[in-house]
Scaffold this motif. Sequence first.
Motif, PDB file in Angstrom:
ATOM      1  N   SER A   1       0.815  -1.217   0.000  1.00  0.00           N
ATOM      2  CA  SER A   1       0.000   0.000   0.000  1.00  0.00           C
ATOM      3  C   SER A   1       0.848   1.265   0.000  1.00  0.00           C
ATOM      4  N   ILE A   2       1.504   1.524  -1.111  1.00  0.00           N
ATOM      5  CA  ILE A   2       2.435   2.642  -1.247  1.00  0.00           C
ATOM      6  C   ILE A   2       1.748   3.834  -1.907  1.00  0.00           C
ATOM      7  N   VAL A   3       2.011   5.024  -1.363  1.00  0.00           N
ATOM      8  CA  VAL A   3       1.536   6.282  -1.914  1.00  0.00           C
ATOM      9  C   VAL A   3       2.739   7.212  -2.014  1.00  0.00           C
ATOM     10  N   ILE A   4       2.825   7.985  -3.105  1.00  0.00           N
ATOM     11  CA  ILE A   4       3.907   8.958  -3.269  1.00  0.00           C
ATOM     12  C   ILE A   4       3.316  10.359  -3.236  1.00  0.00           C
ATOM     13  N   LYS A   5       3.892  11.215  -2.394  1.00  0.00           N
ATOM     14  CA  LYS A   5       3.499  12.626  -2.340  1.00  0.00           C
ATOM     15  C   LYS A   5       4.504  13.416  -3.169  1.00  0.00           C
ATOM     16  N   VAL A   6       4.017  14.294  -4.042  1.00  0.00           N
ATOM     17  CA  VAL A   6       4.867  15.109  -4.907  1.00  0.00           C
ATOM     18  C   VAL A   6       4.690  16.574  -4.518  1.00  0.00           C
ATOM     19  N   GLU A   7       5.820  17.281  -4.334  1.00  0.00           N
ATOM     20  CA  GLU A   7       5.807  18.705  -3.993  1.00  0.00           C
ATOM     21  C   GLU A   7       6.883  19.424  -4.805  1.00  0.00           C
ATOM     22  N   LEU A   8       6.656  20.701  -5.081  1.00  0.00           N
ATOM     23  CA  LEU A   8       7.685  21.546  -5.669  1.00  0.00           C
ATOM     24  C   LEU A   8       8.366  22.271  -4.519  1.00  0.00           C
ATOM     25  N   ARG A   9       9.695  22.114  -4.411  1.00  0.00           N
ATOM     26  CA  ARG A   9      10.441  22.735  -3.310  1.00  0.00           C
ATOM     27  C   ARG A   9      11.725  23.340  -3.843  1.00  0.00           C
TER      28      ARG A   9
ATOM     29  N   SER B   1      -2.139   7.525  -6.700  1.00  0.00           N
ATOM     30  CA  SER B   1      -3.070   6.509  -6.237  1.00  0.00           C
ATOM     31  C   SER B   1      -2.277   5.475  -5.434  1.00  0.00           C
ATOM     32  N   CYS B   2      -2.962   4.649  -4.695  1.00  0.00           N
ATOM     33  CA  CYS B   2      -2.320   3.674  -3.818  1.00  0.00           C
ATOM     34  C   CYS B   2      -1.973   2.414  -4.603  1.00  0.00           C
ATOM     35  N   ALA B   3      -0.692   2.023  -4.579  1.00  0.00           N
ATOM     36  CA  ALA B   3      -0.251   0.785  -5.213  1.00  0.00           C
ATOM     37  C   ALA B   3      -0.352  -0.324  -4.166  1.00  0.00           C
ATOM     38  N   MET B   4      -1.254  -1.249  -4.377  1.00  0.00           N
ATOM     39  CA  MET B   4      -1.554  -2.280  -3.381  1.00  0.00           C
ATOM     40  C   MET B   4      -0.754  -3.555  -3.612  1.00  0.00           C
ATOM     41  N   ASP B   5      -0.233  -4.118  -2.535  1.00  0.00           N
ATOM     42  CA  ASP B   5       0.353  -5.457  -2.503  1.00  0.00           C
ATOM     43  C   ASP B   5       1.200  -5.788  -3.730  1.00  0.00           C
ATOM     44  N   ALA B   6       2.172  -4.946  -4.019  1.00  0.00           N
ATOM     45  CA  ALA B   6       3.012  -5.173  -5.189  1.00  0.00           C
ATOM     46  C   ALA B   6       4.475  -4.970  -4.848  1.00  0.00           C
ATOM     47  N   THR B   7       5.328  -5.825  -5.395  1.00  0.00           N
ATOM     48  CA  THR B   7       6.757  -5.594  -5.307  1.00  0.00           C
ATOM     49  C   THR B   7       7.098  -4.682  -6.477  1.00  0.00           C
ATOM     50  N   ASP B   8       7.922  -3.686  -6.251  1.00  0.00           N
ATOM     51  CA  ASP B   8       8.223  -2.660  -7.254  1.00  0.00           C
ATOM     52  C   ASP B   8       6.925  -2.033  -7.773  1.00  0.00           C
ATOM     53  N   PRO B   9       6.198  -1.321  -6.902  1.00  0.00           N
ATOM     54  CA  PRO B   9       4.894  -0.764  -7.302  1.00  0.00           C
ATOM     55  C   PRO B   9       5.002   0.210  -8.474  1.00  0.00           C
ATOM     56  N   ARG B  10       3.976   0.195  -9.321  1.00  0.00           N
ATOM     57  CA  ARG B  10       3.899   1.059 -10.504  1.00  0.00           C
ATOM     58  C   ARG B  10       2.712   2.011 -10.354  1.00  0.00           C
ATOM     59  N   PHE B  11       2.864   3.211 -10.952  1.00  0.00           N
ATOM     60  CA  PHE B  11       1.850   4.248 -10.837  1.00  0.00           C
ATOM     61  C   PHE B  11       1.494   4.775 -12.215  1.00  0.00           C
TER      62      PHE B  11
ATOM     63  N   PHE C   1      10.094  17.228  -4.963  1.00  0.00           N
ATOM     64  CA  PHE C   1      10.380  16.491  -3.745  1.00  0.00           C
ATOM     65  C   PHE C   1       9.369  15.353  -3.637  1.00  0.00           C
ATOM     66  N   PHE C   2       9.863  14.127  -3.565  1.00  0.00           N
ATOM     67  CA  PHE C   2       9.010  12.944  -3.502  1.00  0.00           C
ATOM     68  C   PHE C   2       9.105  12.345  -2.102  1.00  0.00           C
ATOM     69  N   SER C   3       7.951  12.134  -1.457  1.00  0.00           N
ATOM     70  CA  SER C   3       7.897  11.460  -0.164  1.00  0.00           C
ATOM     71  C   SER C   3       7.103  10.177  -0.348  1.00  0.00           C
ATOM     72  N   VAL C   4       7.653   9.056   0.123  1.00  0.00           N
ATOM     73  CA  VAL C   4       7.020   7.755  -0.050  1.00  0.00           C
ATOM     74  C   VAL C   4       6.434   7.310   1.291  1.00  0.00           C
ATOM     75  N   TYR C   5       5.166   6.898   1.255  1.00  0.00           N
ATOM     76  CA  TYR C   5       4.467   6.462   2.458  1.00  0.00           C
ATOM     77  C   TYR C   5       3.879   5.075   2.248  1.00  0.00           C
ATOM     78  N   SER C   6       3.853   4.308   3.309  1.00  0.00           N
ATOM     79  CA  SER C   6       3.118   3.051   3.330  1.00  0.00           C
ATOM     80  C   SER C   6       1.902   3.293   4.214  1.00  0.00           C
ATOM     81  N   ILE C   7       0.725   3.015   3.685  1.00  0.00           N
ATOM     82  CA  ILE C   7      -0.492   3.276   4.463  1.00  0.00           C
ATOM     83  C   ILE C   7      -1.242   1.974   4.719  1.00  0.00           C
TER      84      ILE C   7
END
Length: 170
Positions: free
Chosen positions: A15-23, A59-69, A92-98
């Motif tokens: 359950s990976i989500v990536i947050k994208v920001e301009l910094r 979007s949330c990448a569920m139950d995957a090795t090497d998740p794709r978006f 700036f990319f922040s990776v979260y597991s939810i």
Amino acid sequence: MICQPKMLQGCTNDSIVIKVELRKLEWCNALNSEVAVPVTPSIHNTRRGAWLVEEVFTSCAMDATDPRFLDEFKVKLPLILGENSQEKLGLFFSVYSINVRTKRRPSVFLKRDGDDVAHIGSGFLPLARDDSSTCLIENGGYEVPITLRAVELCNITSGQHRTAASFGGN
């Protein structure tokens, strides 16, 4: 500019989500290092609300090795990239597991670590070329190294030792 995170290599978390920001990177004398500081809202919002926002989520990448978006984001860049030669603008990319299987809803989405959200790591993609701070990088795919997050000392209670899992690994 269009930003499209494609995949996260070597990630085994669910359950990976990536947050994208301009910094922009600014030098901090107190920390003796560069710090990524958020800029004014500059990412087009595809949902309800403000037209430009500071951050967007994949979007949330569920139950995957090497998740794709498949998500794609439009970023509004300033007319002059890097007004002074010291300024470095980038994504700036922040990776979260939810935890999406929880029954209770988090009170604040992705604002703190807890049972529902775990920050895995972050990465920075400079938007200017190395040889000129005012020229945009070329079109194409870029690999952004994600630095795994270390445990904050204030989160460790006395007599408790965190395992390697606290650094994003399993």
